[in-house]
Enzyme design. Structure first.
Site, PDB file in Angstrom:
ATOM      1  N   GLN A  56       8.257  -9.034   7.876  1.00 35.17           N
ATOM      2  CA  GLN A  56       9.449  -8.529   7.179  1.00 35.17           C
ATOM      3  C   GLN A  56      10.023  -7.265   7.814  1.00 35.17           C
ATOM      4  OE1 GLN A  56       7.181  -7.956   3.351  1.00 35.17           O
ATOM      5  NE2 GLN A  56       8.581  -6.238   3.095  1.00 35.17           N
ATOM      6  N   GLU A  92       3.666   6.544  -7.855  1.00 37.24           N
ATOM      7  CA  GLU A  92       3.871   6.343  -9.299  1.00 37.24           C
ATOM      8  C   GLU A  92       4.692   5.084  -9.612  1.00 37.24           C
ATOM      9  OE1 GLU A  92       2.785   7.743 -12.071  1.00 37.24           O
ATOM     10  OE2 GLU A  92       1.510   9.123 -10.959  1.00 37.24           O
ATOM     11  N   GLY A 132       0.821  -1.209   0.000  1.00 34.09           N
ATOM     12  CA  GLY A 132       0.000   0.000   0.000  1.00 34.09           C
ATOM     13  C   GLY A 132       0.848   1.248   0.000  1.00 34.09           C
ATOM     14  N   ALA A 133       0.249   2.385   0.414  1.00 35.88           N
ATOM     15  CA  ALA A 133       0.894   3.699   0.303  1.00 35.88           C
ATOM     16  C   ALA A 133       1.420   3.853  -1.130  1.00 35.88           C
ATOM     17  CB  ALA A 133       2.008   3.864   1.332  1.00 35.88           C
ATOM     18  N   LEU A 134       0.514   3.638  -2.060  1.00 35.93           N
ATOM     19  CA  LEU A 134       0.914   3.526  -3.471  1.00 35.93           C
ATOM     20  C   LEU A 134       1.395   4.861  -4.034  1.00 35.93           C
ATOM     21  CD1 LEU A 134      -1.966   1.212  -4.777  1.00 35.93           C
ATOM     22  CD2 LEU A 134       0.264   0.583  -3.820  1.00 35.93           C
ATOM     23  N   HIS A 143       4.615   2.163  -8.053  1.00 32.34           N
ATOM     24  CA  HIS A 143       3.693   1.014  -8.088  1.00 32.34           C
ATOM     25  C   HIS A 143       2.841   1.073  -9.353  1.00 32.34           C
ATOM     26  CE1 HIS A 143       4.095   1.455  -3.563  1.00 32.34           C
ATOM     27  NE2 HIS A 143       4.411   0.204  -3.739  1.00 32.34           N
TER      28      HIS A 143
HETATM   29  O1  PAF Z   1       8.336  -4.652  -1.937  1.00 29.55           O
HETATM   30  C1  PAF Z   1       7.359  -4.714  -1.184  1.00 29.55           C
HETATM   31  O2  PAF Z   1       6.496  -3.820  -1.143  1.00 29.55           O
HETATM   32  C2  PAF Z   1       7.189  -5.895  -0.233  1.00 29.55           C
HETATM   33  O3  PAF Z   1       8.423  -6.341   0.207  1.00 29.55           O
HETATM   34  C3  PAF Z   1       6.374  -7.043  -0.860  1.00 29.55           C
HETATM   35  C4  PAF Z   1       7.060  -7.641  -2.064  1.00 29.55           C
HETATM   36  C5  PAF Z   1       4.993  -6.543  -1.243  1.00 29.55           C
HETATM   37  C6  PAF Z   1       6.209  -8.167   0.174  1.00 29.55           C
HETATM   38  O4  PAF Z   1       5.550  -7.726   1.309  1.00 29.55           O
END
Ligand code: PAF
Length: 283
Positions: free
Chosen positions: A61, A35, A31-33, A37
């Site tokens: 992560q 350009e 999320g927090a998309l 993405h």
């Molecule tokens: O790159 C990311 O945004 C994250 O590491 C991913 C690949 C969505 C995994 O949570």
């Protein structure tokens, strides 16, 4: 755009599309998309007939709890952006839907890729990424999945994951999307204050100089030069800089003509960690 929060509903929808011989492109995100993405989604739209995006802030992560808590959440804006680029399906699961009450990572062996660069500074990070990406691939079962090259180490690790686990998905690495002043797009950029934001393009400027120097200077000399550039910088603190082999991600000392190299950098602006990289060319 259809929005699903459960695996079952998403799978039911996708199985109908797969029967109709649609090809599924997948862009996993937290999320927090921005350009960057959107450029991945546009690429997926060119290469496949149905595009699925996931928004899931993956707890396993994050090596620091405060980073997870501070991670920007902008769902309403994200859905608007997704609609604007013609995303077909959004998967927005809860932590429980993905982890079924057991929020831990699987332990992976990525043949040493996980111990280089980010792996030295973010304990367990790539086990967390591997765990969630594997889970999402199993749910979505895409034909192709799209990842940005800003997280180049992550991209190589996901390729390794797919190979080792024999997952049936093609991984597409896409060019880094940059702001006009060269700063690599990242969800973390929104947390930079004005001074930090003005300073941040220095990272890419330095990488471009590195690319020039690589033709004539040794990796060791260039590394010392970069460290010196950041030594007294008022807003940016270098965490690491390295010139590494694209395949093994190991730091190099001497250049070999048949190998491909990249320069990788991680920098702190206050408590905000920014990474970037650049492809290098032999003379
Ligand atoms: O790159 C990311 O945004 C994250 O590491 C991913 C690949 C969505 C995994 O949570």
């Amino acid at each position: 755009m259809k929005i699903f929060t459960t695996k079952k509903d998403l799978k039911d929808c996708l199985s109908v599309l797969k029967l109709k011989k649609e090809t599924i492109g997948f862009v996993p995100t937290m999320g927090a998309l921005h350009e960057g993405h959107l450029s991945l989604i546009k690429k997926a739209k060119q290469k496949t007939t149905v595009v699925v995006v996931s928004i899931f802030v993956n707890p396993t992560q994050f090596d620091k709890k405060e980073d997870l808590l501070k991670y920007p959440k902008t769902f309403d804006n994200d859905t608007k952006l997704l609609e604007s680029v013609g995303c077909d399906v959004l998967f927005f699961p809860s932590v429980d839907e993905i982890y079924s009450g057991n929020v831990v990572s699987e332990k992976f062996n990525f043949d040493g890729l996980e111990h280089q660069m980010e792996g030295k500074f973010r304990a367990g990070h790539f086990d967390g990424v591997g765990t969630v990406v594997k889970a999402l691939f199993n749910i979505v079962a895409p034909d192709k999945a799209f990842f940005g090259q800003k997280d180049f180490q992550q991209l190589q690790i996901i390729k390794k994951l797919v190979k080792k686990q024999r997952l049936n998905v093609k991984i597409k690495g896409c060019a880094i999307y940059r702001d006009q002043d060269g700063l690599a797009m990242s969800s973390r950029n929104t947390r930079l204050n004005d001074t930090q934001r003005i300073a941040a393009p220095f990272i890419y400027k330095t990488l471009k100089k590195v690319r020039k120097k690589f033709g004539t200077e040794s990796a060791v000399k260039i590394t010392a030069w970069v460290e010196n550039q950041f030594k007294n910088h008022p807003s940016l603190k270098l965490e690491y800089f390295t010139i590494a082999d694209e395949k093994s991600l190991k730091t190099i000392e001497t250049k070999e003509s048949d190998k491909k190299y990249r320069a990788f950098i991680a920098v702190f602006a206050g408590d905000i960690r920014l990474i970037d990289n650049i492809r290098l060319k032999h003379n």
